[in-house]
Motif scaffolding. Structure first.
Motif, PDB file in Angstrom:
ATOM      1  N   UNK A 287       0.843  -1.209   0.000  1.00 31.61           N
ATOM      2  CA  UNK A 287       0.000   0.000   0.000  1.00 31.61           C
ATOM      3  C   UNK A 287       0.872   1.249   0.000  1.00 31.61           C
ATOM      4  N   UNK A 288       1.947   1.225   0.775  1.00 31.99           N
ATOM      5  CA  UNK A 288       2.882   2.350   0.802  1.00 31.99           C
ATOM      6  C   UNK A 288       3.463   2.589  -0.589  1.00 31.99           C
ATOM      7  N   UNK A 289       3.922   1.526  -1.241  1.00 27.06           N
ATOM      8  CA  UNK A 289       4.472   1.659  -2.587  1.00 27.06           C
ATOM      9  C   UNK A 289       3.468   2.219  -3.574  1.00 27.06           C
ATOM     10  N   UNK A 290       2.241   1.734  -3.488  1.00 33.12           N
ATOM     11  CA  UNK A 290       1.185   2.237  -4.370  1.00 33.12           C
ATOM     12  C   UNK A 290       0.933   3.727  -4.129  1.00 33.12           C
ATOM     13  N   UNK A 291       0.863   4.116  -2.880  1.00 38.61           N
ATOM     14  CA  UNK A 291       0.620   5.526  -2.555  1.00 38.61           C
ATOM     15  C   UNK A 291       1.777   6.415  -3.019  1.00 38.61           C
ATOM     16  N   UNK A 292       2.997   5.918  -2.895  1.00 44.07           N
ATOM     17  CA  UNK A 292       4.149   6.690  -3.375  1.00 44.07           C
ATOM     18  C   UNK A 292       4.079   6.856  -4.889  1.00 44.07           C
ATOM     19  N   UNK A 293       3.690   5.805  -5.592  1.00 41.26           N
ATOM     20  CA  UNK A 293       3.507   5.903  -7.049  1.00 41.26           C
ATOM     21  C   UNK A 293       2.443   6.947  -7.395  1.00 41.26           C
ATOM     22  N   UNK A 294       1.376   6.961  -6.619  1.00 37.87           N
ATOM     23  CA  UNK A 294       0.331   7.956  -6.855  1.00 37.87           C
ATOM     24  C   UNK A 294       0.838   9.372  -6.573  1.00 37.87           C
ATOM     25  N   UNK A 295       1.667   9.525  -5.549  1.00 37.10           N
ATOM     26  CA  UNK A 295       2.264  10.839  -5.253  1.00 37.10           C
ATOM     27  C   UNK A 295       3.103  11.298  -6.441  1.00 37.10           C
ATOM     28  N   UNK A 296       3.926  10.397  -6.966  1.00 39.30           N
ATOM     29  CA  UNK A 296       4.766  10.736  -8.115  1.00 39.30           C
ATOM     30  C   UNK A 296       3.899  11.123  -9.315  1.00 39.30           C
ATOM     31  N   UNK A 297       2.849  10.346  -9.570  1.00 39.22           N
ATOM     32  CA  UNK A 297       1.947  10.654 -10.685  1.00 39.22           C
ATOM     33  C   UNK A 297       1.265  12.004 -10.477  1.00 39.22           C
ATOM     34  N   UNK A 298       0.826  12.271  -9.250  1.00 43.28           N
ATOM     35  CA  UNK A 298       0.166  13.555  -8.977  1.00 43.28           C
ATOM     36  C   UNK A 298       1.127  14.724  -9.114  1.00 43.28           C
ATOM     37  N   UNK A 299       2.417  14.520  -8.773  1.00 46.34           N
ATOM     38  CA  UNK A 299       3.408  15.579  -8.973  1.00 46.34           C
ATOM     39  C   UNK A 299       3.493  15.945 -10.449  1.00 46.34           C
ATOM     40  N   UNK A 300       3.544  14.932 -11.308  1.00 43.62           N
ATOM     41  CA  UNK A 300       3.620  15.180 -12.745  1.00 43.62           C
ATOM     42  C   UNK A 300       2.325  15.785 -13.279  1.00 43.62           C
ATOM     43  N   UNK A 301       1.199  15.202 -12.905  1.00 38.57           N
ATOM     44  CA  UNK A 301      -0.100  15.683 -13.403  1.00 38.57           C
ATOM     45  C   UNK A 301      -0.368  17.103 -12.932  1.00 38.57           C
ATOM     46  N   UNK A 302      -0.132  17.341 -11.642  1.00 40.21           N
ATOM     47  CA  UNK A 302      -0.387  18.672 -11.093  1.00 40.21           C
ATOM     48  C   UNK A 302       0.458  19.736 -11.749  1.00 40.21           C
ATOM     49  N   UNK A 303       1.744  19.441 -11.945  1.00 41.11           N
ATOM     50  CA  UNK A 303       2.623  20.437 -12.541  1.00 41.11           C
ATOM     51  C   UNK A 303       2.363  20.593 -14.033  1.00 41.11           C
ATOM     52  N   UNK A 304       2.096  19.492 -14.721  1.00 45.92           N
ATOM     53  CA  UNK A 304       1.869  19.542 -16.161  1.00 45.92           C
ATOM     54  C   UNK A 304       0.559  20.233 -16.517  1.00 45.92           C
ATOM     55  N   UNK A 305      -0.494  19.905 -15.774  1.00 50.23           N
ATOM     56  CA  UNK A 305      -1.810  20.473 -16.080  1.00 50.23           C
ATOM     57  C   UNK A 305      -2.136  21.698 -15.234  1.00 50.23           C
ATOM     58  N   UNK A 306      -1.158  22.124 -14.435  1.00 45.30           N
ATOM     59  CA  UNK A 306      -1.320  23.289 -13.563  1.00 45.30           C
ATOM     60  C   UNK A 306      -2.524  23.131 -12.625  1.00 45.30           C
ATOM     61  N   UNK A 307      -2.622  21.946 -12.010  1.00 46.80           N
ATOM     62  CA  UNK A 307      -3.692  21.659 -11.053  1.00 46.80           C
ATOM     63  C   UNK A 307      -3.159  21.806  -9.634  1.00 46.80           C
ATOM     64  N   UNK A 308      -4.007  22.236  -8.740  1.00 43.40           N
ATOM     65  CA  UNK A 308      -3.650  22.351  -7.323  1.00 43.40           C
ATOM     66  C   UNK A 308      -3.880  21.002  -6.641  1.00 43.40           C
ATOM     67  N   UNK A 309      -2.861  20.175  -6.624  1.00 44.72           N
ATOM     68  CA  UNK A 309      -2.966  18.857  -5.997  1.00 44.72           C
ATOM     69  C   UNK A 309      -2.134  18.769  -4.717  1.00 44.72           C
ATOM     70  N   UNK A 310      -1.679  19.908  -4.208  1.00 35.92           N
ATOM     71  CA  UNK A 310      -0.781  19.924  -3.051  1.00 35.92           C
ATOM     72  C   UNK A 310      -1.357  19.168  -1.856  1.00 35.92           C
ATOM     73  N   UNK A 311      -2.608  19.416  -1.540  1.00 34.66           N
ATOM     74  CA  UNK A 311      -3.222  18.761  -0.379  1.00 34.66           C
ATOM     75  C   UNK A 311      -3.328  17.250  -0.572  1.00 34.66           C
TER      76      UNK A 311
END
Length: 148
Positions: free
Chosen positions: A81-105
């Motif tokens: 579960x930890x590994x999956x969540x870390x993968x999601x964090x990495x994906x959200x970093x890319x998606x948030x920065x690329x699409x200029x979305x506020x995903x910080x929280x």
């Protein structure tokens, strides 16, 4: 929307720390899986011995093996579960920065939950090790000749 190479470089820099953490989690999973394999092997030996001779010592050790396997399975689940969540964090970093979305929280929340899962995995692993060490001490004490 036009993404600059420097933006991609920045995103990769942000993702490096979680990627290293993911490597550590994968290594930990390997250790946990190896311990589970050893427990399963010992359990099979004990089950075979119980078929030949009904011995309380084998039954007691088998019970401990079941406890240890449950703890390791839960630790594997938490680490996964930890590994999956870390993968999601990495994906959200890319998606948030690329699409200029506020995903910080969401990124912070997923990272905290990932750390809680990792902590849980370590606690479960420690409990399993304590059972194994206690069993080893008892076997050693029982193997010593009686001293009068």
């Amino acid at each position: 929307m036009n993404i600059q190479v420097s933006d991609i470089g920045h995103i990769i820099q942000l993702a490096i720390a979680p990627v290293f953490l993911l490597t550590g989690v994968a290594t930990k999973l390997s250790v946990l899986i190896n311990r589970l394999a050893r427990i399963i092997d010992r359990t099979r030996v004990l089950e075979d011995r119980l078929l030949v001779a009904n011995n309380d010592r084998y039954t007691q050790e088998l019970s401990e093996m079941y406890k240890r396997s449950h703890l390791i399975n839960y630790a594997i689940t938490c680490s996964t579960a930890c590994g999956l969540l870390i993968c999601l964090v990495i994906a959200m970093l890319f998606i948030g920065d690329t699409l200029n979305l506020k995903l910080d929280r969401y990124i912070a929340l997923f990272f905290v939950v990932a750390m809680l899962a990792l902590i849980s995995s370590f606690v479960l692993f420690l409990l399993e090790i304590r059972i194994a060490a206690r069993h080893m001490r008892l076997r050693h004490l029982n193997s010593l000749p009686n001293q009068h």
